[in-house]
Design an enzyme around this catalytic site. Structure first.
Site, PDB file in Angstrom:
ATOM      1  N   ARG A  76     -26.319 -21.029   3.613  1.00 37.30           N
ATOM      2  CA  ARG A  76     -27.184 -21.719   4.410  1.00 37.30           C
ATOM      3  C   ARG A  76     -26.694 -23.148   4.446  1.00 37.30           C
ATOM      4  NH1 ARG A  76     -28.394 -18.013   6.493  1.00 37.30           N
ATOM      5  NH2 ARG A  76     -30.660 -16.833   6.556  1.00 37.30           N
ATOM      6  N   HIS A 126     -22.403 -19.226  13.146  1.00 36.30           N
ATOM      7  CA  HIS A 126     -23.273 -17.970  12.118  1.00 36.30           C
ATOM      8  C   HIS A 126     -22.889 -16.609  12.427  1.00 36.30           C
ATOM      9  CE1 HIS A 126     -27.536 -17.958  10.151  1.00 36.30           C
ATOM     10  NE2 HIS A 126     -26.674 -16.747   9.822  1.00 36.30           N
TER      11      HIS A 126
HETATM   12  N1  LIG Z   1     -23.861 -16.459   7.323  1.00 41.39           N
HETATM   13  C1  LIG Z   1     -24.451 -15.062   7.550  1.00 41.39           C
HETATM   14  O1  LIG Z   1     -23.928 -14.583   8.482  1.00 41.39           O
HETATM   15  C2  LIG Z   1     -25.600 -14.795   6.523  1.00 41.39           C
HETATM   16  C3  LIG Z   1     -25.591 -13.304   6.434  1.00 41.39           C
HETATM   17  C4  LIG Z   1     -26.444 -12.939   5.710  1.00 41.39           C
HETATM   18  C5  LIG Z   1     -27.096 -13.631   4.678  1.00 41.39           C
HETATM   19  N2  LIG Z   1     -26.732 -14.917   4.765  1.00 41.39           N
HETATM   20  C6  LIG Z   1     -27.297 -15.896   3.427  1.00 41.39           C
HETATM   21  O2  LIG Z   1     -26.697 -15.394   2.251  1.00 41.39           O
HETATM   22  C7  LIG Z   1     -27.528 -15.395   1.196  1.00 41.39           C
HETATM   23  C8  LIG Z   1     -27.465 -14.565   0.201  1.00 41.39           C
HETATM   24  O3  LIG Z   1     -28.007 -13.574   0.372  1.00 41.39           O
HETATM   25  P1  LIG Z   1     -27.892 -12.116  -0.640  1.00 41.39           P
HETATM   26  O4  LIG Z   1     -28.407 -11.019  -0.028  1.00 41.39           O
HETATM   27  O5  LIG Z   1     -26.733 -12.246  -1.484  1.00 41.39           O
HETATM   28  O6  LIG Z   1     -29.222 -12.759  -1.635  1.00 41.39           O
HETATM   29  P2  LIG Z   1     -29.610 -12.286  -3.060  1.00 41.39           P
HETATM   30  O7  LIG Z   1     -29.340 -10.973  -3.352  1.00 41.39           O
HETATM   31  O8  LIG Z   1     -31.199 -12.613  -3.236  1.00 41.39           O
HETATM   32  O9  LIG Z   1     -28.663 -13.124  -4.127  1.00 41.39           O
HETATM   33  C9  LIG Z   1     -28.971 -14.542  -4.336  1.00 41.39           C
HETATM   34  C10 LIG Z   1     -28.135 -15.151  -5.372  1.00 41.39           C
HETATM   35  O10 LIG Z   1     -28.224 -16.460  -5.502  1.00 41.39           O
HETATM   36  C11 LIG Z   1     -28.716 -16.806  -6.856  1.00 41.39           C
HETATM   37  N3  LIG Z   1     -29.541 -17.780  -6.969  1.00 41.39           N
HETATM   38  C12 LIG Z   1     -30.659 -18.179  -6.143  1.00 41.39           C
HETATM   39  N4  LIG Z   1     -31.358 -19.240  -6.594  1.00 41.39           N
HETATM   40  C13 LIG Z   1     -30.613 -19.649  -7.641  1.00 41.39           C
HETATM   41  C14 LIG Z   1     -30.527 -21.037  -8.168  1.00 41.39           C
HETATM   42  N5  LIG Z   1     -31.542 -21.937  -8.035  1.00 41.39           N
HETATM   43  N6  LIG Z   1     -29.276 -21.014  -9.080  1.00 41.39           N
HETATM   44  C15 LIG Z   1     -28.515 -20.386  -9.252  1.00 41.39           C
HETATM   45  N7  LIG Z   1     -28.377 -19.074  -8.503  1.00 41.39           N
HETATM   46  C16 LIG Z   1     -29.422 -18.918  -7.727  1.00 41.39           C
HETATM   47  C17 LIG Z   1     -29.295 -15.393  -7.368  1.00 41.39           C
HETATM   48  O11 LIG Z   1     -29.460 -15.508  -8.896  1.00 41.39           O
HETATM   49  P3  LIG Z   1     -30.210 -14.063  -9.518  1.00 41.39           P
HETATM   50  O12 LIG Z   1     -28.994 -13.189  -9.499  1.00 41.39           O
HETATM   51  O13 LIG Z   1     -30.370 -14.555 -10.768  1.00 41.39           O
HETATM   52  O14 LIG Z   1     -31.522 -13.760  -8.619  1.00 41.39           O
HETATM   53  C18 LIG Z   1     -28.596 -14.519  -6.834  1.00 41.39           C
HETATM   54  O15 LIG Z   1     -27.502 -14.336  -7.671  1.00 41.39           O
HETATM   55  C19 LIG Z   1     -28.991 -15.357   2.181  1.00 41.39           C
HETATM   56  O16 LIG Z   1     -30.069 -16.092   1.556  1.00 41.39           O
HETATM   57  C20 LIG Z   1     -28.713 -15.984   3.620  1.00 41.39           C
HETATM   58  O17 LIG Z   1     -28.900 -17.535   3.397  1.00 41.39           O
HETATM   59  C21 LIG Z   1     -25.874 -15.480   5.630  1.00 41.39           C
END
Ligand SMILES: NC(=O)c1ccc[n+]([C@@H]2O[C@H](COP(=O)([O-])OP(=O)(O)OC[C@H]3O[C@@H](n4cnc5c(N)ncnc54)[C@H](OP(=O)(O)O)[C@@H]3O)[C@@H](O)[C@H]2O)c1
Length: 310
Positions: free
Chosen positions: A225, A273
């Site tokens: 993000r 994006h």
């Molecule tokens: N550019 C694009 O096209 C696109 C597409 C899809 C998604 N995204 C972005 O990608 C992000 C990640 O997606 P995801 O499905 O992988 O999310 P996810 O499964 O919820 O994983 C989030 C990761 O971030 C870690 N995290 C969260 N808060 C943290 C903190 N304060 N300190 C350290 N680590 C932290 C979490 O830790 P834990 O493992 O301990 O929970 C987890 O490992 C989405 O939220 C979105 O913003 C972008």
């Protein structure tokens, strides 16, 4: 009993989802009435994209759950009108797409492809990159997408160090958590990939201090993000060579305004994006399965932790 499912997303998504979502629900044994518009009093479930028309969930008295079409939930997670469970999108197609995009951009920088692709003026300047095994990659976020990317990169022999909120283990990946863990990952990351969700704890995580912990000349790749990065800090780090290149897919304001310094910066690559898209076929199966679970009184998958913010 027929379930009323309101599809709330941009009109073009309706075309992409109408048939496949109906068919996934049928396969899951559900009778659904799936519509783009419906009497709010009758709505059982909402299939939801943050850029669709709904922001007031108080108008749906029968709502059982909201099923997000996006992985990121920052624009809905604090909505006080939403009192029923919220799920986010975890889709095998989304993870595959992200692993491909991240691997492609990591390899571009690792191999120094620009030097060859852009320099076609008959200069013969062989630059041999190190092997992947000698190029450290940092992964901030080891969730669904970070894990898929870390595995793909480790499969190419990149040493990957990943950072998450809670302790995690993943075969072949060096894992860290907490403030000390972040410093350890940043200190080694020649290429840093941001795949954290946007929460109050992650906003501006790539600030002056943290950029300065990275090896001089490191590369930043952000498909997470825009708000994860302090833009002024990154521009400063690019201008002094602390960061040699930033490949950015997401921004505070999208589309990125035409006069934003990122567009003109020679060491910034802007992509619109596109790192990964939810795929209607696979995403519809996830939504149908969650409706089935909710109807059966089972716990839904991929529930958002509203307190943690993701
Ligand atoms: N550019 C694009 O096209 C696109 C597409 C899809 C998604 N995204 C972005 O990608 C992000 C990640 O997606 P995801 O499905 O992988 O999310 P996810 O499964 O919820 O994983 C989030 C990761 O971030 C870690 N995290 C969260 N808060 C943290 C903190 N304060 N300190 C350290 N680590 C932290 C979490 O830790 P834990 O493992 O301990 O929970 C987890 O490992 C989405 O939220 C979105 O913003 C972008």
């Amino acid at each position: 009993m027929t379930l009323n499912v309101l599809f709330s997303a941009r009109p073009e998504k309706w075309e992409a989802y109408q048939t496949v979502l109906n068919s996934a629900c049928q396969t899951a044994g559900l009778a659904v009435n799936l519509q783009q518009e419906m009497d709010p009093a009758l709505v059982d479930y909402i299939v939801f994209a943050p850029n669709g028309p709904i922001s007031d969930f108080g108008q749906f008295p029968r709502l059982k759950a909201t099923l997000g079409l996006w992985a990121g939930v920052e624009s809905i997670v604090n909505n006080p009108t939403l009192k029923t469970p919220l799920t986010r999108m975890v889709d095998s197609g989304l993870s595959e797409g992200m692993a491909e995009w991240v691997t492609g951009h990591v390899l571009r920088h690792h191999l120094g492809m620009d030097a060859q692709i852009c320099n076609q003026n008959r200069t013969w300047q062989p630059i041999v990159p190190p092997l992947a095994r000698n190029r450290s990659v940092g992964m901030l976020g080891l969730g669904q997408l970070g894990t898929a990317c870390a595995r793909a990169l480790a499969g190419l022999n990149f040493p990957v160090m990943a950072w998450s909120r809670r302790p995690r283990t993943l075969d072949g990946i060096e894992t860290h958590h907490g403030a000390a863990g972040l410093a350890q990952v940043l200190a080694q990351a020649e290429i840093l990939v941001l795949l954290l969700p946007l929460t109050s704890a992650t906003e501006n995580i790539l600030n002056v201090e943290n950029l300065n912990l990275m090896p001089k000349g490191a590369v930043v790749i952000n498909p997470g993000r825009g708000q994860l990065i302090d833009d002024d800090a990154l521009l400063g780090a690019l201008n002094c060579g602390q960061i040699s290149h930033a490949t950015l897919d997401v921004f505070r304001q999208e589309p990125l305004p035409a006069d934003h310094p990122y567009w003109a910066h020679p060491n910034v690559t802007v992509t619109p994006h596109v790192a990964s898209e939810t795929r209607p076929e696979t995403a519809s199966q996830v939504i149908a399965e969650n409706i089935r679970r909710c109807e059966a009184g089972e716990e839904m998958k991929f529930l958002v932790d509203r307190a943690a913010g993701y």
